[in-house]
Structures are given as structure tokens and as C-alpha cells.
Scaffold this motif. Structure first.
Motif, mmCIF file in Angstrom:
data_model
loop_
_atom_site.group_PDB
_atom_site.id
_atom_site.type_symbol
_atom_site.label_atom_id
_atom_site.label_comp_id
_atom_site.label_asym_id
_atom_site.label_seq_id
_atom_site.Cartn_x
_atom_site.Cartn_y
_atom_site.Cartn_z
ATOM 1 N N PHE A 44 -32.790 -5.195 -31.444
ATOM 2 C CA PHE A 44 -33.346 -6.259 -32.280
ATOM 3 C C PHE A 44 -34.817 -6.504 -31.930
ATOM 4 N N LEU A 45 -35.149 -6.446 -30.644
ATOM 5 C CA LEU A 45 -36.542 -6.628 -30.239
ATOM 6 C C LEU A 45 -37.410 -5.488 -30.742
ATOM 7 N N ARG A 46 -36.944 -4.257 -30.616
ATOM 8 C CA ARG A 46 -37.736 -3.126 -31.115
ATOM 9 C C ARG A 46 -38.005 -3.257 -32.609
ATOM 10 N N ARG A 47 -37.010 -3.730 -33.329
ATOM 11 C CA ARG A 47 -37.204 -3.953 -34.758
ATOM 12 C C ARG A 47 -38.241 -5.049 -34.993
ATOM 13 N N ALA A 48 -38.228 -6.077 -34.150
ATOM 14 C CA ALA A 48 -39.223 -7.150 -34.272
ATOM 15 C C ALA A 48 -40.622 -6.623 -34.015
ATOM 16 N N TRP A 49 -40.789 -5.771 -32.997
ATOM 17 C CA TRP A 49 -42.129 -5.198 -32.730
ATOM 18 C C TRP A 49 -42.605 -4.396 -33.934
ATOM 19 N N GLN A 50 -41.706 -3.614 -34.530
ATOM 20 C CA GLN A 50 -42.085 -2.818 -35.698
ATOM 21 C C GLN A 50 -42.453 -3.698 -36.888
ATOM 22 N N ARG A 51 -41.948 -4.900 -36.933
ATOM 23 C CA ARG A 51 -42.247 -5.818 -38.034
ATOM 24 C C ARG A 51 -43.477 -6.683 -37.761
ATOM 25 N N GLY A 52 -44.176 -6.420 -36.684
ATOM 26 C CA GLY A 52 -45.431 -7.113 -36.425
ATOM 27 C C GLY A 52 -45.377 -8.206 -35.382
ATOM 28 N N TRP A 53 -44.198 -8.501 -34.846
ATOM 29 C CA TRP A 53 -44.067 -9.561 -33.858
ATOM 30 C C TRP A 53 -44.492 -9.090 -32.482
ATOM 31 N N GLN A 54 -44.930 -10.014 -31.653
ATOM 32 C CA GLN A 54 -45.267 -9.734 -30.272
ATOM 33 C C GLN A 54 -44.443 -10.657 -29.376
ATOM 34 N N PRO A 55 -44.369 -10.355 -28.066
ATOM 35 C CA PRO A 55 -43.517 -11.167 -27.183
ATOM 36 C C PRO A 55 -43.780 -12.666 -27.262
#
Length: 374
Positions: A44-55
Motif C-alpha cells: 500500500f505504501l509503494r502504491r502511495a509513493w507511485q501516486r505522488g505521496w511522500q512519508p
């Protein structure tokens, strides 16, 4: 179908507590599913990074929408997921250093419930405008040079002193000197880029704009950004503004905005205490009006001092104009459909008066920075 798959299918896309309880019960009854559950969280986190999110974005949203134990869970999950990369994007190291990755422990059912609540939030994160590459992707722009220029260290020290002092006049003088150094730093960087024919392009960062009184805080950030030849676009739904500009200017925007927010909050608390001693009770309207006045007045003053500093270097005007055009073009590409938000007017005369006075104390006396808000 594995236990984790059945639990996620039951809980992730349903709003009812019964669905969440069903998924948590399945996980609680199967300790052998723990490793797969952690792997799915990292997915889920990897998908978030791909969608433009950062930590920092993810942690901020979890803190706003869930509870503190969810923040600890996602922090530990982020720390585990990012260890897999040989190299992380610019600014991620600082974001990861601020995580509390100690984790959270509870009985199996409560723990599984919290994990599913967290995963439900992560699974629903939409795509947002990227401000840098995802881990493992090619950089969208060059990383900042390692280390901090001496000028920025001096600016940081001056602002720290301004925040710490209990004397308004001293804070004013320290902030004014920091502003002058920021202006010189920005102009020096622009001149250097012109001399070396630098291929540097505008970059972007996200800065949290937290409740309460987020509208006034977003206006203050917009003023600071524009003063430093940057553009700020506020995303009210997710509690942040994206600031677009050249790297040296982005650095001073972060520094100055944080300092002014600290100074403004301190001045507001002091003024509010005086009002309470006088018998007034309308705290919310006072604070709202105070911060709106504070942001508005700072915008006016930054705009005036910006023009004065820039006028001292007339030979740089074409260079600065070209950088302004580049920043605007990058911002327009990132946000082709921005809208204007109508700001609710200040309704508390005393709050507006005190906010204006606090803004006058926070800046004046010396030349200042970049360029300011509309």
C-alpha cells in the motif's frame, strides 16, 4: 484465499464496523498471517509513493484522520518499507528521521483492527501532483547539494533567536536581519545561475497547513512563498500547500514560514491572555481575526520590502523575470485547474488590531526578500 486476503476483502472497502470486526477477528485468530499482513502494508505504501505521496504527507494525513497509535503503526511500516531502497529521493531522509518507529502493541484483536483501519486509509489515497521522484524512479530534478550553505545556517540561527526571545523589539531586529540575508542569498543564487548558465529547473515541496485556522495559515504561507519568487497552491482536503520554486528559494520559504508561524502563535497567545484578563471570552473569533490580520499585514510589508531589495540589483531584473516565468510555467503544469477560495472576513476588531501589530513587530526595519502575494 489466504487469511489476509479474506480480512482485507471484508474490511477495506466497507464502512460498517461489523465488516472491520470480521476482518480483525480473522487476523487475530491466525498468528501465521502476520508476515503477509506487513507485506501488504508495504505494498500500500509503494502504491502511495507511485501516486505522488511522500512519508511526511502520509503521516500527516494519518495523524489528522486516525489516532496516535495509527501514526506509530504507519511510521514503523514506512521505516521498514524504505529500508529496501539503495537511494531515496531528496528530502526523504529528513522526513524519515522525524518518524517515531517504535511501533504499538495491543491484544491481537485491537492490533488487527488498528492495522485494518490504517490500510483502509492507505488504500483510498488518490493520486496527487508529485513534487519529486518515487523511490527507484529517475529524478524529476537534480538533488540539492549536500550540506547547508553558511548563509542559510546564519539565517536559521537568527530566526531561532527571534522565536526564543521574549522581547518584541529584539525579535523584530533579528527577523529583519534574517530577511535581509535571505534576499541577498536569493539574488546571489540567481546571479550565479546566470553566470554559469545553469540548467536548474524549478522544483516543488509540500508544507503542512494544519488546523485550526488553516485558511489564515495558508494565506501566510502564500505571502512568504510569493515573497521568495515561489508559488503556493493550497490543498485544503489533505492539509498541505505545494510550493513551487527554485531550490534556494524553497529552502528559505520553509525556514521563514515556520519561524513566522511560531512568532505569530506566540504573539497571539500573549494578546489573547491580555484579552481574557479584560473579561472577553470569544477566543475562536479573536484567533481567526488575529491570524488573518497577521498574514495580510505581512504580505503587504514583504511586498514593499521585496521591491526595494530587488531594485538594488537592476542588472538582475531580466534573470529574475526569467526565473519567475519558469516557476509560473512549472506551477501551471502541475496545477492546470486551480481555483480561488473566498476567505471569510475577520469579524473581531480586537483580534485584527493585535494581529496587525504582531505582524509589524515580526518584520520592518530592514530590506527584505523576494516578491509577494497577490
Amino acid at each position: 484465499m489466504s487469511t489476509v486476503e479474506r480480512a482485507l476483502a471484508a474490511a477495506l472497502y466497507a464502512e460498517e464496523d461489523t465488516a472491520l470486526d470480521t476482518g480483525a477477528s480473522l487476523l487475530a485468530a491466525d498468528p501465521g498471517a502476520d508476515a503477509e499482513l506487513a507485506r501488504r502494508g508495504e505494498e500500500f505504501l509503494r502504491r502511495a509513493w507511485q501516486r505522488g505521496w511522500q512519508p511526511a504527507d502520509v503521516v500527516r494525513l494519518v495523524r489528522r484522520d486516525l489516532d496516535e497509535h495509527h501514526v506509530r503503526l504507519v511510521s514503523r511500516l514506512i521505516a521498514a518499507e524504505t529500508r529496501a531502497y539503495e537511494q531515496l529521493p531528496p528530502r526523504w531522509a529528513a522526513q524519515l528521521a522525524g518518524l517515531d518507529a517504535t511501533g504499538w502493541h495491543a491484544d491481537r484483536f485491537s492490533y488487527a483492527t488498528a492495522v485494518l483501519e490504517l490500510y483502509r486509509l492507505l488504500a483510498r489515497l488518490p493520486a496527487i501532483e508529485p513534487v519529486g521522484p518515487a523511490p527507484g524512479a529517475s529524478p524529476l530534478y537534480a538533488a540539492p547539494a549536500h550540506g547547508e550553505p553558511r548563509m542559510l545556517a546564519r539565517i536559521r540561527a537568527l530566526l531561532a533567536k527571534a522565536e526564543a526571545t521574549g522581547y518584541p523589539q529584539e525579535a523584530e531586529a533579528l527577523t529583519a536581519k534574517a530577511q535581509e540575508l535571505m534576499a541577498r542569498h536569493s539574488l546571489d543564487e540567481a546571479a550565479l545561475a546566470a553566470r554559469t548558465h545553469s540548467a536548474e529547473e524549478p522544483a516543488a515541496i509540500r508544507i503542512g497547513v494544519d488546523a485550526p485556522y488553516e485558511t489564515a495559515k495558508a494565506i501566510l504561507l502564500d505571502a512568504v512563498a510569493a515573497a521568495n519568487r515561489c508559488r503556493a497552491v493550497w490543498n485544503e482536503a489533505f492539509g498541505f500547500s505545494t510550493v513551487v520554486g527554485f531550490e534556494p528559494d524553497l529552502e528559505v520559504v520553509e525556514l521563514l514560514h515556520t519561524s513566522l508561524l511560531v512568532q505569530g502563535t506566540g504573539a497571539m497567545t500573549k494578546a489573547e491572555a491580555e484579552q481574557r484578563r479584560g473579561g472577553r471570552k470569544r477566543t475562536k473569533t479573536f484567533r481567526q481575526s488575529f491570524l488573518l490580520a497577521y498574514a495580510h499585514r505581512l504580505g503587504d510589508r514583504l511586498n514593499a520590502t521585496s521591491r526595494r531589495v530587488t531594485a538594488e540589483e537592476p542588472t538582475l531584473l531580466p534573470v529574475l523575470a526569467a526565473r519567475d516565468v519558469a516557476v509560473t510555467a512549472r506551477a501551471d503544469r502541475m496545477f492546470p485547474e486551480t481555483t480561488t477560495t473566498r476567505v471569510r472576513g475577520a469579524t473581531d476588531e480586537a483580534g485584527w488590531h493585535h494581529g496587525t501589530a504582531a505582524a509589524d513587530r515580526a518584520r520592518t526595519a530592514h530590506p527584505d526578500q523576494g516578491r509577494l502575494p497577490s
